[in-house]
Design a protein around this motif. Structure first.
Motif, PDB file in Angstrom:
ATOM      1  N   SER A  41       0.822  -1.212   0.000  1.00  0.00           N
ATOM      2  CA  SER A  41       0.000   0.000   0.000  1.00  0.00           C
ATOM      3  C   SER A  41       0.856   1.262   0.000  1.00  0.00           C
ATOM      4  N   LEU A  42       2.004   1.206   0.656  1.00  0.00           N
ATOM      5  CA  LEU A  42       2.908   2.358   0.629  1.00  0.00           C
ATOM      6  C   LEU A  42       3.435   2.589  -0.783  1.00  0.00           C
ATOM      7  N   TYR A  43       3.777   1.528  -1.477  1.00  0.00           N
ATOM      8  CA  TYR A  43       4.259   1.673  -2.855  1.00  0.00           C
ATOM      9  C   TYR A  43       3.182   2.288  -3.748  1.00  0.00           C
ATOM     10  N   VAL A  44       1.950   1.820  -3.603  1.00  0.00           N
ATOM     11  CA  VAL A  44       0.848   2.372  -4.387  1.00  0.00           C
ATOM     12  C   VAL A  44       0.670   3.859  -4.074  1.00  0.00           C
ATOM     13  N   ALA A  45       0.694   4.201  -2.793  1.00  0.00           N
ATOM     14  CA  ALA A  45       0.535   5.606  -2.389  1.00  0.00           C
ATOM     15  C   ALA A  45       1.654   6.473  -2.965  1.00  0.00           C
ATOM     16  N   LYS A  46       2.873   5.966  -2.927  1.00  0.00           N
ATOM     17  CA  LYS A  46       4.011   6.709  -3.476  1.00  0.00           C
ATOM     18  C   LYS A  46       3.842   6.936  -4.980  1.00  0.00           C
ATOM     19  N   ARG A  47       3.366   5.930  -5.684  1.00  0.00           N
ATOM     20  CA  ARG A  47       3.180   6.050  -7.131  1.00  0.00           C
ATOM     21  C   ARG A  47       2.077   7.059  -7.474  1.00  0.00           C
ATOM     22  N   ILE A  48       1.033   7.095  -6.663  1.00  0.00           N
ATOM     23  CA  ILE A  48      -0.047   8.063  -6.923  1.00  0.00           C
ATOM     24  C   ILE A  48       0.457   9.480  -6.692  1.00  0.00           C
ATOM     25  N   GLY A  49       1.267   9.660  -5.638  1.00  0.00           N
ATOM     26  CA  GLY A  49       1.891  10.957  -5.378  1.00  0.00           C
ATOM     27  C   GLY A  49       1.147  11.786  -4.355  1.00  0.00           C
ATOM     28  N   GLY A  50       1.541  13.056  -4.244  1.00  0.00           N
ATOM     29  CA  GLY A  50       0.937  13.928  -3.251  1.00  0.00           C
ATOM     30  C   GLY A  50       1.644  13.831  -1.911  1.00  0.00           C
ATOM     31  N   GLU A  51       1.025  14.401  -0.886  1.00  0.00           N
ATOM     32  CA  GLU A  51       1.561  14.340   0.472  1.00  0.00           C
ATOM     33  C   GLU A  51       1.085  13.043   1.114  1.00  0.00           C
ATOM     34  N   LEU A  52       2.034  12.250   1.629  1.00  0.00           N
ATOM     35  CA  LEU A  52       1.694  10.957   2.204  1.00  0.00           C
ATOM     36  C   LEU A  52       1.652  11.034   3.725  1.00  0.00           C
ATOM     37  N   TYR A  53       0.603  10.433   4.299  1.00  0.00           N
ATOM     38  CA  TYR A  53       0.423  10.414   5.748  1.00  0.00           C
ATOM     39  C   TYR A  53       0.150   8.984   6.192  1.00  0.00           C
ATOM     40  N   SER A  54       0.978   8.482   7.088  1.00  0.00           N
ATOM     41  CA  SER A  54       0.787   7.146   7.625  1.00  0.00           C
ATOM     42  C   SER A  54      -0.353   7.151   8.641  1.00  0.00           C
ATOM     43  N   ILE A  55      -1.321   6.274   8.457  1.00  0.00           N
ATOM     44  CA  ILE A  55      -2.464   6.212   9.373  1.00  0.00           C
ATOM     45  C   ILE A  55      -2.040   5.827  10.789  1.00  0.00           C
ATOM     46  N   PRO A  56      -1.149   4.838  11.003  1.00  0.00           N
ATOM     47  CA  PRO A  56      -0.698   4.575  12.375  1.00  0.00           C
ATOM     48  C   PRO A  56      -0.085   5.796  13.047  1.00  0.00           C
ATOM     49  N   GLN A  57       0.679   6.584  12.284  1.00  0.00           N
ATOM     50  CA  GLN A  57       1.238   7.806  12.850  1.00  0.00           C
ATOM     51  C   GLN A  57       0.144   8.815  13.181  1.00  0.00           C
ATOM     52  N   MET A  58      -0.807   8.981  12.268  1.00  0.00           N
ATOM     53  CA  MET A  58      -1.862   9.971  12.467  1.00  0.00           C
ATOM     54  C   MET A  58      -2.754   9.604  13.649  1.00  0.00           C
ATOM     55  N   MET A  59      -2.880   8.301  13.929  1.00  0.00           N
ATOM     56  CA  MET A  59      -3.676   7.876  15.079  1.00  0.00           C
ATOM     57  C   MET A  59      -3.053   8.333  16.397  1.00  0.00           C
ATOM     58  N   LYS A  60      -1.756   8.610  16.365  1.00  0.00           N
ATOM     59  CA  LYS A  60      -1.059   9.070  17.571  1.00  0.00           C
ATOM     60  C   LYS A  60      -1.069  10.589  17.689  1.00  0.00           C
ATOM     61  N   GLU A  61      -1.457  11.266  16.616  1.00  0.00           N
ATOM     62  CA  GLU A  61      -1.474  12.732  16.606  1.00  0.00           C
ATOM     63  C   GLU A  61      -2.822  13.270  17.080  1.00  0.00           C
ATOM     64  N   GLU A  62      -2.803  14.514  17.514  1.00  0.00           N
ATOM     65  CA  GLU A  62      -4.049  15.155  17.948  1.00  0.00           C
ATOM     66  C   GLU A  62      -4.826  15.719  16.775  1.00  0.00           C
ATOM     67  N   GLN A  63      -4.160  15.961  15.652  1.00  0.00           N
ATOM     68  CA  GLN A  63      -4.828  16.543  14.495  1.00  0.00           C
ATOM     69  C   GLN A  63      -5.872  15.575  13.958  1.00  0.00           C
ATOM     70  N   ARG A  64      -7.090  16.070  13.794  1.00  0.00           N
ATOM     71  CA  ARG A  64      -8.178  15.226  13.306  1.00  0.00           C
ATOM     72  C   ARG A  64      -8.985  15.879  12.192  1.00  0.00           C
ATOM     73  N   GLU A  65      -8.513  17.027  11.691  1.00  0.00           N
ATOM     74  CA  GLU A  65      -9.205  17.703  10.602  1.00  0.00           C
ATOM     75  C   GLU A  65      -8.229  17.917   9.449  1.00  0.00           C
ATOM     76  N   PHE A  66      -8.668  17.514   8.245  1.00  0.00           N
ATOM     77  CA  PHE A  66      -7.792  17.559   7.082  1.00  0.00           C
ATOM     78  C   PHE A  66      -8.545  18.130   5.890  1.00  0.00           C
ATOM     79  N   GLU A  67      -7.845  18.961   5.122  1.00  0.00           N
ATOM     80  CA  GLU A  67      -8.473  19.594   3.950  1.00  0.00           C
ATOM     81  C   GLU A  67      -7.463  19.662   2.817  1.00  0.00           C
ATOM     82  N   ASP A  68      -7.932  19.398   1.605  1.00  0.00           N
ATOM     83  CA  ASP A  68      -7.097  19.536   0.415  1.00  0.00           C
ATOM     84  C   ASP A  68      -7.995  19.477  -0.811  1.00  0.00           C
TER      85      ASP A  68
END
Length: 252
Positions: A13-40
């Motif tokens: 899944s990481l390889y697929v995400a890298k090929r698609i491009g854009g800013e990549l965010y790991s879900i396990p990492q984001m689960m540890k962060e307080e940020q819960r609102e995202f816009e793009d």
């Protein structure tokens, strides 16, 4: 601009995400962060198929967060049968007010050790035409195609039943069938690649029983010291386009 949220154990899944491009965010990492609102302008999710459905961590992340975009997409990696896993993703996302513009699945190498021999999977790699599939998905998303991958009603019913039996009924206890052999050298790779912080190593891995059965610890063990009681073979799989450090960085 585009944000992609991904979950990976052995790199598909990481390889697929890298090929698609854009800013990549790991879900396990984001689960540890307080940020819960995202816009793009565009927001996507890339994840593996688990029991004809969505991995629990992906589901929890989406339901705990808020997303705003003009274009939403989801890509599910799978190794044998995807069934209605993307339908499950649509249902989860709808609870977070996400309506997908594009969903698709991509057939890759299956790392599910209780079900498949990795050697046999690798022999099929060329026939799976991974790069051709990925080229089409990248093109579709770049062109902001509107297309949802759908299966029949029977597939949805079967998928729901299998997910409930194999995934929901076995939450957290996936590590009960793990065996650690004496050739373990306490390198802690298993601890570092686990997305659930389920492993602590002093002399040998200790499993804390909050396992989602991604098998990252088994596939990445340099000594092949971790095994499943029910594994089909001793072979292991790591996507050749992804480095161990990237998996560690994604899941720490």
């Amino acid at each position: 601009m585009m944000k992609i949220f991904y979950f990976t154990a052995t790199g598909n899944s990481l390889y697929v995400a890298k090929r698609i491009g854009g800013e990549l965010y790991s879900i396990p990492q984001m689960m540890k962060e307080e940020q819960r609102e995202f816009e793009d302008e565009a927001i996507g999710f890339v994840f593996p198929c688990y029991g004809f459905g969505v991995p629990r961590m992906v589901s929890e992340f989406i339901q705990r967060s808020k997303f705003k975009a003009n274009y939403f997409f989801a890509v599910m990696t799978y190794g044998n049968i995807a069934a209605s896993g993307l339908k499950h993703m649509e249902q989860i996302a709808s609870k977070a007010n996400i309506q997908f513009n594009y969903t698709n699945e991509i057939l890759m190498i299956d790392n599910y050790l209780p079900g498949f021999k990795i050697e046999a999977q690798l022999e099929k790699e060329n026939s799976k035409k991974i790069e051709e599939q990925l080229d089409q998905i990248v093109s579709d998303i770049s062109g902001r195609q509107n297309k949802l991958k759908r299966k029949g009603a029977a597939s949805a019913v079967i998928s729901k039943a299998i997910y409930k039996f194999f995934i929901e009924s076995n939450y957290d206890v996936g590590d009960k069938d793990f065996i650690v052999q004496d050739n373990c050298n306490s390198c802690k790779v298993c601890e570092k690649v686990c997305p659930k912080n389920n492993i602590k190593v002093e002399t040998k891995p200790e499993f804390l029983h909050k396992c989602d059965r991604c098998y990252a610890c088994i596939h990445h063990c340099p000594q092949k010291a971790i095994h499943l009681k029910s594994e089909k073979s001793n072979a292991r799989f790591i996507n050749q386009n992804v480095k161990l450090k990237e998996i560690i960085d994604a899941n720490q």
